[in-house]
Design a protein around this motif. Structure first.
Motif, short mmCIF file in Angstrom:
data_model
loop_
_atom_site.label_atom_id
_atom_site.label_comp_id
_atom_site.label_asym_id
_atom_site.label_seq_id
_atom_site.Cartn_x
_atom_site.Cartn_y
_atom_site.Cartn_z
N GLU A 22 -38.72 24.81 9.00
CA GLU A 22 -38.64 25.95 9.92
C GLU A 22 -37.79 27.07 9.33
O GLU A 22 -38.12 28.25 9.47
CB GLU A 22 -38.11 25.54 11.28
CG GLU A 22 -39.13 24.80 12.13
CD GLU A 22 -40.39 25.61 12.37
OE1 GLU A 22 -40.31 26.83 12.66
OE2 GLU A 22 -41.49 25.02 12.25
N ALA A 23 -36.69 26.72 8.67
CA ALA A 23 -35.84 27.73 8.03
C ALA A 23 -36.62 28.48 6.94
O ALA A 23 -36.51 29.70 6.82
CB ALA A 23 -34.59 27.09 7.46
N HIS A 24 -37.42 27.75 6.17
CA HIS A 24 -38.22 28.39 5.12
C HIS A 24 -39.30 29.27 5.73
O HIS A 24 -39.54 30.38 5.25
CB HIS A 24 -38.85 27.33 4.23
CG HIS A 24 -37.87 26.66 3.32
ND1 HIS A 24 -38.25 25.91 2.24
CD2 HIS A 24 -36.51 26.62 3.32
CE1 HIS A 24 -37.18 25.45 1.62
NE2 HIS A 24 -36.12 25.87 2.27
N ILE A 25 -39.93 28.80 6.79
CA ILE A 25 -40.97 29.60 7.45
C ILE A 25 -40.36 30.87 8.02
O ILE A 25 -40.93 31.96 7.87
CB ILE A 25 -41.67 28.77 8.55
CG1 ILE A 25 -42.53 27.68 7.89
CG2 ILE A 25 -42.51 29.66 9.46
CD1 ILE A 25 -43.06 26.64 8.86
N GLN A 26 -39.21 30.76 8.64
CA GLN A 26 -38.54 31.95 9.18
C GLN A 26 -38.21 32.94 8.07
O GLN A 26 -38.43 34.14 8.21
CB GLN A 26 -37.27 31.57 9.93
CG GLN A 26 -36.56 32.77 10.53
CD GLN A 26 -35.30 32.38 11.28
OE1 GLN A 26 -35.05 31.22 11.56
NE2 GLN A 26 -34.50 33.38 11.61
N PHE A 27 -37.67 32.44 6.95
CA PHE A 27 -37.37 33.30 5.81
C PHE A 27 -38.63 34.03 5.34
O PHE A 27 -38.62 35.25 5.14
CB PHE A 27 -36.78 32.47 4.67
CG PHE A 27 -36.67 33.22 3.38
CD1 PHE A 27 -35.66 34.14 3.18
CD2 PHE A 27 -37.59 33.00 2.36
CE1 PHE A 27 -35.57 34.85 1.98
CE2 PHE A 27 -37.50 33.70 1.16
CZ PHE A 27 -36.49 34.62 0.97
N LEU A 28 -39.72 33.31 5.17
CA LEU A 28 -40.96 33.91 4.69
C LEU A 28 -41.52 34.92 5.70
O LEU A 28 -42.02 35.98 5.30
CB LEU A 28 -41.99 32.83 4.39
CG LEU A 28 -41.62 31.92 3.21
CD1 LEU A 28 -42.58 30.74 3.13
CD2 LEU A 28 -41.58 32.68 1.90
N ASP A 29 -41.40 34.61 7.00
CA ASP A 29 -41.88 35.54 8.03
C ASP A 29 -41.12 36.85 8.04
O ASP A 29 -41.65 37.88 8.45
CB ASP A 29 -41.79 34.90 9.41
CG ASP A 29 -42.90 33.90 9.67
OD1 ASP A 29 -43.92 33.92 8.93
OD2 ASP A 29 -42.77 33.10 10.61
N GLU A 30 -39.87 36.83 7.58
CA GLU A 30 -39.03 38.03 7.61
C GLU A 30 -39.15 38.88 6.34
O GLU A 30 -38.58 39.97 6.27
CB GLU A 30 -37.57 37.64 7.84
CG GLU A 30 -37.35 37.08 9.24
CD GLU A 30 -35.95 36.52 9.45
OE1 GLU A 30 -35.11 36.60 8.52
OE2 GLU A 30 -35.69 36.01 10.55
N LEU A 31 -39.88 38.40 5.34
CA LEU A 31 -40.04 39.18 4.11
C LEU A 31 -40.85 40.44 4.36
O LEU A 31 -41.73 40.48 5.22
CB LEU A 31 -40.74 38.33 3.04
CG LEU A 31 -39.95 37.17 2.48
CD1 LEU A 31 -40.82 36.34 1.53
CD2 LEU A 31 -38.70 37.65 1.77
N GLN A 32 -40.54 41.47 3.60
CA GLN A 32 -41.25 42.74 3.70
C GLN A 32 -42.36 42.79 2.66
O GLN A 32 -42.24 42.19 1.59
CB GLN A 32 -40.29 43.90 3.48
CG GLN A 32 -39.17 43.96 4.48
CD GLN A 32 -38.16 45.06 4.12
OE1 GLN A 32 -38.28 45.76 3.13
NE2 GLN A 32 -37.16 45.20 4.97
#
Length: 158
Positions: A22-32
């Motif tokens: 989930e932490a990795h998914i959140q990080f990827l979702d926040e990328l520009q």
């Protein structure tokens, strides 16, 4: 999943717990999709097709797949100067543009390569080339050895 890279990614997460995933998914979702710095330099994976810049891009896939930005920069290099009436509008929005996605080794160039105001820093590490890093202020380059010299058995994406 039939994509070899996608399948390898899925398999690499086999030992991770749900919190880590989930932490990795959140990080990827926040990328520009792209970044413009205080010097008005654009950093983008591949390119964009809108003459108004990447904020007006109709297809998000162009950020990852479009190669026409590099094609245009190569075609006009030393033929049309920035500020000229015929300079492509999509290039003229930025002081410099930094891209990857299209390996310079396709033109037998193994270092980051500038054409017009576009810098291509993809030197083919996924194939047989080198991994390169470009310090954007002074244009200093650091490079690995070639993929095949580091990993003789690795075929890359060839």
């Amino acid at each position: 999943m039939d994509d070899q890279w996608g399948q390898a990614t899925v398999e690499s997460y086999a030992g991770y717990g749900s919190a880590s995933k989930e932490a990795h998914i959140q990080f990827l979702d926040e990328l520009q999709n792209f970044y413009v710095d205080a010097e008005n330099r654009l950093f983008i994976h591949a390119g964009f097709s809108s003459m108004h810049g990447p904020k007006k891009e109709h297809y998000a896939s162009n950020y990852y797949w479009d190669r026409t930005l590099w094609e245009v920069a190569r075609a006009i290099h030393n033929r049309v100067l920035i500020g000229d009436r015929d300079y492509p509008k999509r290039l003229g929005h930025y002081k410099e543009i930094f891209i990857g996605h299209t390996p310079t080794i396709e033109w037998q160039v193994d270092t980051p390569w500038q054409r017009a105001n576009v810098w291509n820093v993809d030197t083919g590490a996924a194939f047989t080339g080198k991994l390169s890093a470009l310090e954007v202020n002074h244009k200093q380059v650091w490079q690995s050895d070639t993929l095949i010299s580091l990993y003789p058995e690795e075929q890359g994406r060839n």
